[in-house]
Design an enzyme around this catalytic site. Structure first.
Site, PDB file in Angstrom:
ATOM      1  N   HIS A   1       0.848  -1.198   0.000  1.00  0.00           N
ATOM      2  CA  HIS A   1       0.000   0.000   0.000  1.00  0.00           C
ATOM      3  C   HIS A   1       0.882   1.246   0.000  1.00  0.00           C
ATOM      4  CE1 HIS A   1       0.704   1.581   4.045  1.00  0.00           C
ATOM      5  NE2 HIS A   1       0.728   0.340   4.474  1.00  0.00           N
ATOM      6  N   GLY A   2       0.303   2.309  -0.535  1.00  0.00           N
ATOM      7  CA  GLY A   2       1.015   3.591  -0.665  1.00  0.00           C
ATOM      8  C   GLY A   2       0.997   4.389   0.622  1.00  0.00           C
TER       9      GLY A   2
ATOM     10  N   GLU B   1      -1.710   8.488   6.075  1.00  0.00           N
ATOM     11  CA  GLU B   1      -1.728   9.762   6.829  1.00  0.00           C
ATOM     12  C   GLU B   1      -0.593   9.787   7.854  1.00  0.00           C
ATOM     13  OE1 GLU B   1      -5.576   9.144   8.384  1.00  0.00           O
ATOM     14  OE2 GLU B   1      -6.621   9.919   6.603  1.00  0.00           O
TER      15      GLU B   1
ATOM     16  N   THR C   1       3.020   3.004  12.826  1.00  0.00           N
ATOM     17  CA  THR C   1       1.582   2.787  12.625  1.00  0.00           C
ATOM     18  C   THR C   1       1.158   1.401  13.097  1.00  0.00           C
ATOM     19  OG1 THR C   1       1.851   4.178  10.679  1.00  0.00           O
ATOM     20  CG2 THR C   1      -0.264   3.093  10.964  1.00  0.00           C
ATOM     21  N   GLY C   2       1.767   0.340  12.501  1.00  0.00           N
ATOM     22  CA  GLY C   2       1.425  -1.022  12.943  1.00  0.00           C
ATOM     23  C   GLY C   2      -0.042  -1.335  12.725  1.00  0.00           C
TER      24      GLY C   2
ATOM     25  N   ARG D   1      -5.896   0.805   4.804  1.00  0.00           N
ATOM     26  CA  ARG D   1      -4.901   1.286   3.836  1.00  0.00           C
ATOM     27  C   ARG D   1      -4.537   0.219   2.792  1.00  0.00           C
ATOM     28  NH1 ARG D   1      -2.335   0.837   9.012  1.00  0.00           N
ATOM     29  NH2 ARG D   1      -0.253  -0.135   9.022  1.00  0.00           N
TER      30      ARG D   1
ATOM     31  N   HIS E   1       2.776  -5.551  14.211  1.00  0.00           N
ATOM     32  CA  HIS E   1       2.323  -4.783  15.383  1.00  0.00           C
ATOM     33  C   HIS E   1       3.571  -4.158  16.033  1.00  0.00           C
ATOM     34  CE1 HIS E   1       0.462  -3.683  19.134  1.00  0.00           C
ATOM     35  NE2 HIS E   1      -0.713  -4.175  18.763  1.00  0.00           N
ATOM     36  N   TYR E   2       3.596  -2.839  16.183  1.00  0.00           N
ATOM     37  CA  TYR E   2       4.786  -2.163  16.733  1.00  0.00           C
ATOM     38  C   TYR E   2       4.719  -1.983  18.244  1.00  0.00           C
ATOM     39  CZ  TYR E   2       7.264  -1.123  12.428  1.00  0.00           C
ATOM     40  OH  TYR E   2       7.993  -1.236  11.271  1.00  0.00           O
TER      41      TYR E   2
ATOM     42  N   LYS F   1       9.869   9.160  15.510  1.00  0.00           N
ATOM     43  CA  LYS F   1      11.274   8.781  15.722  1.00  0.00           C
ATOM     44  C   LYS F   1      11.847   9.471  16.949  1.00  0.00           C
ATOM     45  CE  LYS F   1      15.571   8.554  13.112  1.00  0.00           C
ATOM     46  NZ  LYS F   1      16.180   8.612  11.776  1.00  0.00           N
TER      47      LYS F   1
ATOM     48  N   ASN G   1       5.905  -4.998   6.155  1.00  0.00           N
ATOM     49  CA  ASN G   1       6.475  -6.131   6.894  1.00  0.00           C
ATOM     50  C   ASN G   1       5.770  -7.449   6.617  1.00  0.00           C
ATOM     51  OD1 ASN G   1       8.735  -5.087   8.593  1.00  0.00           O
ATOM     52  ND2 ASN G   1       7.124  -3.631   9.138  1.00  0.00           N
TER      53      ASN G   1
HETATM   54  C1  LIG Z   1       8.328   6.088  12.619  1.00  0.00           C
HETATM   55  C2  LIG Z   1       9.746   5.952  12.161  1.00  0.00           C
HETATM   56  C3  LIG Z   1      10.763   6.022  13.093  1.00  0.00           C
HETATM   57  C4  LIG Z   1      12.076   5.877  12.675  1.00  0.00           C
HETATM   58  C5  LIG Z   1      12.345   5.679  11.331  1.00  0.00           C
HETATM   59  S1  LIG Z   1      13.968   5.477  10.830  1.00  0.00           S
HETATM   60  O1  LIG Z   1      14.240   6.489   9.815  1.00  0.00           O
HETATM   61  O2  LIG Z   1      14.840   5.505  11.993  1.00  0.00           O
HETATM   62  N1  LIG Z   1      14.071   4.035  10.150  1.00  0.00           N
HETATM   63  C6  LIG Z   1      13.599   2.890  10.750  1.00  0.00           C
HETATM   64  C7  LIG Z   1      13.410   2.747  12.130  1.00  0.00           C
HETATM   65  C8  LIG Z   1      12.923   1.560  12.642  1.00  0.00           C
HETATM   66  C9  LIG Z   1      12.633   0.485  11.790  1.00  0.00           C
HETATM   67  C10 LIG Z   1      12.832   0.635  10.414  1.00  0.00           C
HETATM   68  O3  LIG Z   1      12.560  -0.404   9.568  1.00  0.00           O
HETATM   69  C11 LIG Z   1      13.309   1.823   9.907  1.00  0.00           C
HETATM   70  O4  LIG Z   1      13.493   1.969   8.544  1.00  0.00           O
HETATM   71  C12 LIG Z   1      12.118  -0.743  12.333  1.00  0.00           C
HETATM   72  O5  LIG Z   1      11.857  -1.705  11.559  1.00  0.00           O
HETATM   73  C13 LIG Z   1      11.863  -0.856  13.730  1.00  0.00           C
HETATM   74  C14 LIG Z   1      11.304  -2.052  14.228  1.00  0.00           C
HETATM   75  C15 LIG Z   1      11.026  -2.148  15.602  1.00  0.00           C
HETATM   76  C16 LIG Z   1      11.296  -1.071  16.451  1.00  0.00           C
HETATM   77  C17 LIG Z   1      11.871   0.117  15.941  1.00  0.00           C
HETATM   78  C18 LIG Z   1      12.155   0.202  14.586  1.00  0.00           C
HETATM   79  C19 LIG Z   1      12.723   1.418  14.051  1.00  0.00           C
HETATM   80  O6  LIG Z   1      13.010   2.356  14.817  1.00  0.00           O
HETATM   81  C20 LIG Z   1      11.341   5.582  10.401  1.00  0.00           C
HETATM   82  C21 LIG Z   1      10.026   5.736  10.813  1.00  0.00           C
END
Ligand SMILES: Cc1ccc(S(=O)(=O)Nc2cc3c(c(O)c2O)C(=O)c2ccccc2C3=O)cc1
Length: 251
Positions: A11-12, A15, A23-24, A62, A91-92, A100, A186
């Site tokens: 999916h694209g 929001e 999101t999870g 979505r 699920h996150y 972040k 995922n």
């Molecule tokens: C909401 C969000 C936070 C951090 C980023 S990131 O640029 O740091 N890249 C990123 C970060 C993560 C992850 C990720 O794939 C990623 O590209 C994860 O897969 C992940 C899985 C379980 C807990 C935390 C993470 C995780 O912080 C992207 C999007």
């Protein structure tokens, strides 16, 4: 040509993607950009004359709407749709709804980097009844409570997705149907890991671009004829994969 035809479509933009929030299982909608990506995905299917006979999606709008918009663009509104929680996004846990900066502040850089690269380390579980929990969501009422995830690592996603691959999708392929799976980053990673035999260490680094159909021809043993499949717009896919790789490096 190969006996089985499988198309994966991520999916694209949603929001919350635009706000960089985890999101999870939170059921956010596509934004306008995401809707356009879904339509383009359907147009790519039509141009390639790759017309699905059945579609499988998650229980999240979505992915459901991505399937709907793509099918309309491919003029295949009428095909049957099957929906399962087993195709849901990962699920996150307690990270759902956080961005972040909040994650870094709350859990620290080291934990953050560990989670990001790990295959079998889940974030802390999300408490039932809290703001971004789905504990009282009617769509999950049929899942036995002890099976309902409150957090997941990528390994957990593989384990709960595979039964649906064997029992929900493979039977459709065996009857000669072209199958479209419209799902999430995922849950599709989990499926691609199984199809291409990707290692636990390498799967975290695999990114499936949004909105570009990924076409797998599978042989009689359900092995991809072309490892990694073929994107219906290879240039756009290569550019998107490159962009995500660089984004991940950005401090
Ligand atoms: C909401 C969000 C936070 C951090 C980023 S990131 O640029 O740091 N890249 C990123 C970060 C993560 C992850 C990720 O794939 C990623 O590209 C994860 O897969 C992940 C899985 C379980 C807990 C935390 C993470 C995780 O912080 C992207 C999007």
């Amino acid at each position: 040509d190969a006996p089985y035809k499988l198309i994966l479509l991520r999916h694209g933009e949603s929001e919350w993607n635009a706000k960089n929030l985890f999101t999870g299982w939170v059921d956010v909608n596509l934004n306008e950009k995401g809707e356009k990506e879904a339509v383009r995905g359907g147009e790519l299917l039509k141009d390639a004359d790759l017309l699905p006979d059945v579609v499988h999606t998650s229980l999240q709008k979505r992915a459901i709407r991505t399937a709907q918009l793509a099918l309309e663009a491919a003029d295949r509104h009428w095909i049957p749709v099957h929906r399962s929680w087993r195709l849901n996004e990962r699920h996150y846990g307690a990270l759902q709804g956080k961005d972040k900066a909040q994650t870094l502040a709350e859990f620290g850089e080291e934990q953050f980097m560990l989670w990001r690269r790990s295959y079998d380390t889940p974030p802390p579980p999300l408490e039932d009844g809290t703001e971004f929990s789905q504990s009282s969501d009617p769509r999950y009422a049929t899942i036995p409570p002890e099976l309902r995830p409150r957090t997941e690592c990528l390994k957990d996603v593989v384990v709960r997705m595979l039964p649906y691959w064997y029992d929900g999708i493979v039977p459709d392929l065996l009857t000669g149907r072209t199958v479209l799976v419209a799902a999430h980053g995922n849950s599709l990673r989990a499926l691609v890991k199984h199809l291409d035999g990707i290692s636990d260490a390498d799967i975290a680094g695999l990114n499936i671009p949004t909105g570009i159909p990924l076409y797998y021809e599978l042989d009689a043993d359900f092995k991809p004829v072309t490892p990694g499949g073929k994107y219906l717009d290879p240039e756009a896919a290569a550019a998107a994969i490159e962009a995500v790789k660089n984004q991940g490096k950005k401090k």
